[in-house]
Design a protein around this motif. Structure first.
Motif, PDB file in Angstrom:
ATOM      1  N   PRO A  57      30.243  45.324  50.334  1.00  0.00           N
ATOM      2  CA  PRO A  57      31.054  46.500  49.997  1.00  0.00           C
ATOM      3  C   PRO A  57      30.562  47.145  48.694  1.00  0.00           C
ATOM      4  CG  PRO A  57      32.443  44.635  50.592  1.00  0.00           C
ATOM      5  CD  PRO A  57      31.046  44.120  50.485  1.00  0.00           C
ATOM      6  N   SER A  58      30.667  48.457  48.638  1.00  0.00           N
ATOM      7  CA  SER A  58      30.154  49.184  47.471  1.00  0.00           C
ATOM      8  C   SER A  58      30.887  48.791  46.186  1.00  0.00           C
ATOM      9  CB  SER A  58      30.229  50.688  47.699  1.00  0.00           C
ATOM     10  OG  SER A  58      31.561  51.080  48.006  1.00  0.00           O
ATOM     11  N   SER A  59      32.169  48.475  46.273  1.00  0.00           N
ATOM     12  CA  SER A  59      32.901  48.073  45.067  1.00  0.00           C
ATOM     13  C   SER A  59      32.397  46.726  44.551  1.00  0.00           C
ATOM     14  CB  SER A  59      34.404  48.020  45.327  1.00  0.00           C
ATOM     15  OG  SER A  59      34.712  47.095  46.351  1.00  0.00           O
ATOM     16  N   LEU A  60      32.078  45.807  45.452  1.00  0.00           N
ATOM     17  CA  LEU A  60      31.505  44.517  45.062  1.00  0.00           C
ATOM     18  C   LEU A  60      30.131  44.710  44.438  1.00  0.00           C
ATOM     19  CD1 LEU A  60      31.347  41.445  44.944  1.00  0.00           C
ATOM     20  CD2 LEU A  60      30.700  41.469  47.373  1.00  0.00           C
TER      21      LEU A  60
ATOM     22  N   ASP B 213      25.280  38.626  35.168  1.00  0.00           N
ATOM     23  CA  ASP B 213      25.272  37.183  34.925  1.00  0.00           C
ATOM     24  C   ASP B 213      26.394  36.464  35.672  1.00  0.00           C
ATOM     25  OD1 ASP B 213      23.097  37.521  33.261  1.00  0.00           O
ATOM     26  OD2 ASP B 213      24.294  37.556  31.425  1.00  0.00           O
ATOM     27  N   LEU B 214      27.349  37.214  36.159  1.00  0.00           N
ATOM     28  CA  LEU B 214      28.495  36.643  36.872  1.00  0.00           C
ATOM     29  C   LEU B 214      28.487  37.000  38.355  1.00  0.00           C
ATOM     30  CD1 LEU B 214      31.195  37.530  34.190  1.00  0.00           C
ATOM     31  CD2 LEU B 214      30.064  35.327  34.531  1.00  0.00           C
ATOM     32  N   ARG B 215      27.357  37.459  38.840  1.00  0.00           N
ATOM     33  CA  ARG B 215      27.239  37.977  40.210  1.00  0.00           C
ATOM     34  C   ARG B 215      27.806  37.018  41.266  1.00  0.00           C
ATOM     35  NH1 ARG B 215      23.872  42.136  41.835  1.00  0.00           N
ATOM     36  NH2 ARG B 215      22.953  42.061  39.774  1.00  0.00           N
ATOM     37  N   GLU B 216      27.439  35.734  41.186  1.00  0.00           N
ATOM     38  CA  GLU B 216      27.912  34.772  42.192  1.00  0.00           C
ATOM     39  C   GLU B 216      29.415  34.571  42.108  1.00  0.00           C
ATOM     40  OE1 GLU B 216      25.740  31.088  42.446  1.00  0.00           O
ATOM     41  OE2 GLU B 216      23.863  32.121  41.980  1.00  0.00           O
ATOM     42  N   ARG B 217      29.928  34.449  40.903  1.00  0.00           N
ATOM     43  CA  ARG B 217      31.372  34.253  40.739  1.00  0.00           C
ATOM     44  C   ARG B 217      32.137  35.498  41.201  1.00  0.00           C
ATOM     45  NH1 ARG B 217      34.120  30.367  38.927  1.00  0.00           N
ATOM     46  NH2 ARG B 217      32.385  29.352  37.903  1.00  0.00           N
TER      47      ARG B 217
ATOM     48  N   ALA C 268      31.222  37.575  43.575  1.00  0.00           N
ATOM     49  CA  ALA C 268      31.211  37.572  45.039  1.00  0.00           C
ATOM     50  C   ALA C 268      32.216  36.568  45.605  1.00  0.00           C
ATOM     51  CB  ALA C 268      29.805  37.273  45.547  1.00  0.00           C
ATOM     52  N   CYS C 269      32.282  35.386  45.023  1.00  0.00           N
ATOM     53  CA  CYS C 269      33.223  34.358  45.498  1.00  0.00           C
ATOM     54  C   CYS C 269      34.668  34.803  45.302  1.00  0.00           C
ATOM     55  CB  CYS C 269      32.979  33.041  44.771  1.00  0.00           C
ATOM     56  SG  CYS C 269      31.454  32.221  45.245  1.00  0.00           S
ATOM     57  N   LEU C 270      34.963  35.321  44.125  1.00  0.00           N
ATOM     58  CA  LEU C 270      36.326  35.749  43.843  1.00  0.00           C
ATOM     59  C   LEU C 270      36.707  36.961  44.690  1.00  0.00           C
ATOM     60  CD1 LEU C 270      38.711  34.903  42.138  1.00  0.00           C
ATOM     61  CD2 LEU C 270      37.858  36.350  40.298  1.00  0.00           C
ATOM     62  N   PHE C 271      35.768  37.842  44.925  1.00  0.00           N
ATOM     63  CA  PHE C 271      35.997  39.016  45.778  1.00  0.00           C
ATOM     64  C   PHE C 271      36.428  38.562  47.176  1.00  0.00           C
ATOM     65  CE2 PHE C 271      34.810  42.520  48.547  1.00  0.00           C
ATOM     66  CZ  PHE C 271      35.183  43.636  47.820  1.00  0.00           C
TER      67      PHE C 271
ATOM     68  N   ARG D 148      39.869  41.898  44.510  1.00  0.00           N
ATOM     69  CA  ARG D 148      39.209  42.865  45.392  1.00  0.00           C
ATOM     70  C   ARG D 148      39.754  44.274  45.143  1.00  0.00           C
ATOM     71  NH1 ARG D 148      39.188  39.590  49.328  1.00  0.00           N
ATOM     72  NH2 ARG D 148      41.228  40.088  50.153  1.00  0.00           N
ATOM     73  N   GLU D 149      41.075  44.388  44.993  1.00  0.00           N
ATOM     74  CA  GLU D 149      41.682  45.695  44.716  1.00  0.00           C
ATOM     75  C   GLU D 149      41.255  46.215  43.349  1.00  0.00           C
ATOM     76  OE1 GLU D 149      45.857  45.007  45.290  1.00  0.00           O
ATOM     77  OE2 GLU D 149      45.652  44.980  47.477  1.00  0.00           O
ATOM     78  N   LEU D 150      41.140  45.327  42.363  1.00  0.00           N
ATOM     79  CA  LEU D 150      40.649  45.741  41.045  1.00  0.00           C
ATOM     80  C   LEU D 150      39.224  46.282  41.151  1.00  0.00           C
ATOM     81  CD1 LEU D 150      41.912  42.944  38.639  1.00  0.00           C
ATOM     82  CD2 LEU D 150      42.410  45.385  38.471  1.00  0.00           C
TER      83      LEU D 150
END
Length: 82
Positions: free
Chosen positions: A2-5, A14-18, A20-23, A30-32
């Protein structure tokens, strides 16, 4: 992706993986991310100066702070599960 992600991942590389997981797991996060994308898009359409641009910049900063808070809390809960 998704474009927001994608946008939030680029903002915090530096937090890319976290991110994606939290998203995937957290609807509020996700709404944020979606709100952050909407705000960033609106900010890009504003003239270089003006009150509205200032308001969108302030909102963008607040959203970044909130996103980082969620990421920090998620990291802390992974280290210290309840």
């Amino acid at each position: 992706m998704p474009s927001s992600l994608q946008l939030v991942s680029e903002q915090f590389p530096d937090l890319r993986e976290r991110v994606a997981c939290l998203f995937e797991r957290n609807e509020i996060f996700r709404e944020l991310c979606e709100d952050y994308e909407t705000c960033t898009s609106a900010l890009a359409r504003q003239p270089a100066s003006g009150a509205l641009r200032h308001e969108y910049s302030a909102l963008q900063l607040r959203l970044e702070t909130e996103l980082l808070r969620y990421l920090r809390e998620d990291a802390e809960s992974a280290v210290h599960p309840k």
